[in-house]
Motif scaffolding. Structure first.
Motif, mmCIF file in Angstrom:
data_model
loop_
_atom_site.group_PDB
_atom_site.id
_atom_site.type_symbol
_atom_site.label_atom_id
_atom_site.label_comp_id
_atom_site.label_asym_id
_atom_site.label_seq_id
_atom_site.Cartn_x
_atom_site.Cartn_y
_atom_site.Cartn_z
ATOM 1 N N ALA A 103 -10.566 65.027 58.858
ATOM 2 C CA ALA A 103 -10.105 63.659 58.349
ATOM 3 C C ALA A 103 -8.477 63.589 58.643
ATOM 4 O O ALA A 103 -7.815 62.647 58.195
ATOM 5 C CB ALA A 103 -9.970 63.665 56.693
ATOM 6 N N GLY A 104 -7.764 64.627 59.338
ATOM 7 C CA GLY A 104 -6.531 64.555 59.822
ATOM 8 C C GLY A 104 -5.857 65.589 59.323
ATOM 9 O O GLY A 104 -4.560 65.406 59.672
ATOM 10 N N SER B 77 -2.258 63.804 56.305
ATOM 11 C CA SER B 77 -2.862 62.512 56.598
ATOM 12 C C SER B 77 -3.220 62.082 55.217
ATOM 13 O O SER B 77 -3.745 62.597 54.185
ATOM 14 C CB SER B 77 -4.021 62.553 57.543
ATOM 15 O OG SER B 77 -5.313 62.736 56.854
ATOM 16 N N ALA B 78 -3.275 60.561 54.922
ATOM 17 C CA ALA B 78 -3.726 60.161 53.664
ATOM 18 C C ALA B 78 -5.381 60.434 53.624
ATOM 19 O O ALA B 78 -5.688 60.873 52.161
ATOM 20 C CB ALA B 78 -3.425 58.505 53.640
ATOM 21 N N ALA B 79 -6.100 60.375 54.424
ATOM 22 C CA ALA B 79 -7.540 60.567 54.286
ATOM 23 C C ALA B 79 -7.740 62.198 53.894
ATOM 24 O O ALA B 79 -8.600 62.484 53.348
ATOM 25 C CB ALA B 79 -8.237 60.375 55.520
ATOM 26 N N GLY B 80 -6.963 62.841 54.578
ATOM 27 C CA GLY B 80 -6.952 64.337 54.418
ATOM 28 C C GLY B 80 -6.665 64.759 52.966
ATOM 29 O O GLY B 80 -7.229 65.704 52.299
ATOM 30 N N ALA B 81 -5.438 64.130 52.777
ATOM 31 C CA ALA B 81 -4.796 64.509 51.253
ATOM 32 C C ALA B 81 -5.971 63.882 50.304
ATOM 33 O O ALA B 81 -6.150 65.018 49.245
ATOM 34 C CB ALA B 81 -3.710 63.916 51.042
ATOM 35 N N LYS B 82 -6.661 62.847 50.352
ATOM 36 C CA LYS B 82 -7.620 62.565 49.504
ATOM 37 C C LYS B 82 -8.910 63.429 49.268
ATOM 38 O O LYS B 82 -9.394 63.951 48.331
ATOM 39 C CB LYS B 82 -8.315 61.035 49.792
ATOM 40 C CG LYS B 82 -9.101 60.562 48.740
ATOM 41 C CD LYS B 82 -9.462 59.149 49.191
ATOM 42 C CE LYS B 82 -10.394 58.549 48.185
ATOM 43 N NZ LYS B 82 -10.816 57.136 48.628
#
Length: 255
Positions: free
Chosen positions: A211-212, A216-221
């Motif tokens: 997710a990056g 990244s925002a997606a990875g943190a989520k």
């Protein structure tokens, strides 16, 4: 007798371990907010004399030999006892850091390759009773801690690549941990969660990276979801934590 160089290697290894302990938030692993954090930090510091003795033994011997392997094993068992008295924990990290500290004392430019040569020799003084890790390794065909060392610590090397990829801290360290978790056959997870649970954790770690990464925002989520999931299940990728400490130690040694 240990030298200043041996003591410096030991301190660097303990710093790497305490940095790993403080890293937040690690999925399934205690961080600085955990009730056991202060005890784990205290017991980590009790590794220092043993690690310095391992470095001194390796420097005196000058090369990987069966005798050095036996001496490191004996020092390691004494150090485990000291750690137990100080609060416990860190057995996997002691194995990784002990071999890497000894290897760095012999050849600081190629510590993982040198550690591989040391680990190739059997520890003739080791207890005959199998450990939980070796029993799980035999049951599921996992490499385990010994296999990781005999392969030259491939997961430590991959984590080191993640640490030096240019991502700022603490995201680089979290990405390094997830890199290990994504492929390691963690015997602690195999013991508590079985093969399907291990695959579940590996997939969750890969999801964060794909997710990056944690920056990244997606990875943190995805990381938050993985952390919540492992906390709920009570699964702990303890083997990955010890290897991350090894990577942080090698990063400290890098010019």
């Amino acid at each position: 007798m240990t030298s200043r160089e041996d003591e410096a290697l030991a301190r660097a290894a303990v710093t790497a371990l305490t940095d790993q302990l403080a890293l937040t938030s690690k999925p399934g692993l205690p961080d600085r907010s955990h009730p056991t954090h202060h005890t784990l930090r205290w017991s980590a510091k009790s590794l220092t004399p043993g690690l310095a003795a391992m470095a001194a033994a390796a420097r005196r011997t000058g090369e990987p030999t069966p005798g050095l392997r036996a001496e490191l094993g004996a020092i390691g068992r004494c150090t485990e006892h000291s750690v137990t008295l100080a609060g416990g924990g860190h057995r996997g990290a002691l194995w990784t850091l002990g071999l890497l500290v000894a290897a760095a004392a012999i050849n600081p430019t190629e510590p993982t390759a040198t550690a591989k040569r040391i680990a190739a020799f059997p520890d003739k003084g080791a207890p005959r009773r199998p450990s939980r890790g070796s029993s799980v390794s035999a049951k599921y065909g996992a490499a385990g801690a010994r296999g990781e060392a005999r392969a030259g610590f491939p997961h430590v090397r991959r984590a080191l690549d993640a640490l030096t990829a240019g991502t700022p801290m603490p995201q680089s360290r979290l990405n390094a941990l997830l890199t290990i978790m994504s492929t390691l056959q963690d015997t602690e997870l195999l013991y508590t969660a079985g093969p399907s649970g291990l695959r579940h954790v590996q997939a969750g770690a890969r999801e964060v990276l794909e997710a990056g990464g944690t920056e990244s925002a997606a990875g943190a989520k995805a990381l938050t979801a993985l952390t919540t999931d492992l906390h709920t299940r009570g699964w702990t990728p303890r083997g990955s934590a010890g290897l991350l400490a090894g990577a942080l130690f090698l990063e400290e040694l890098s010019p």
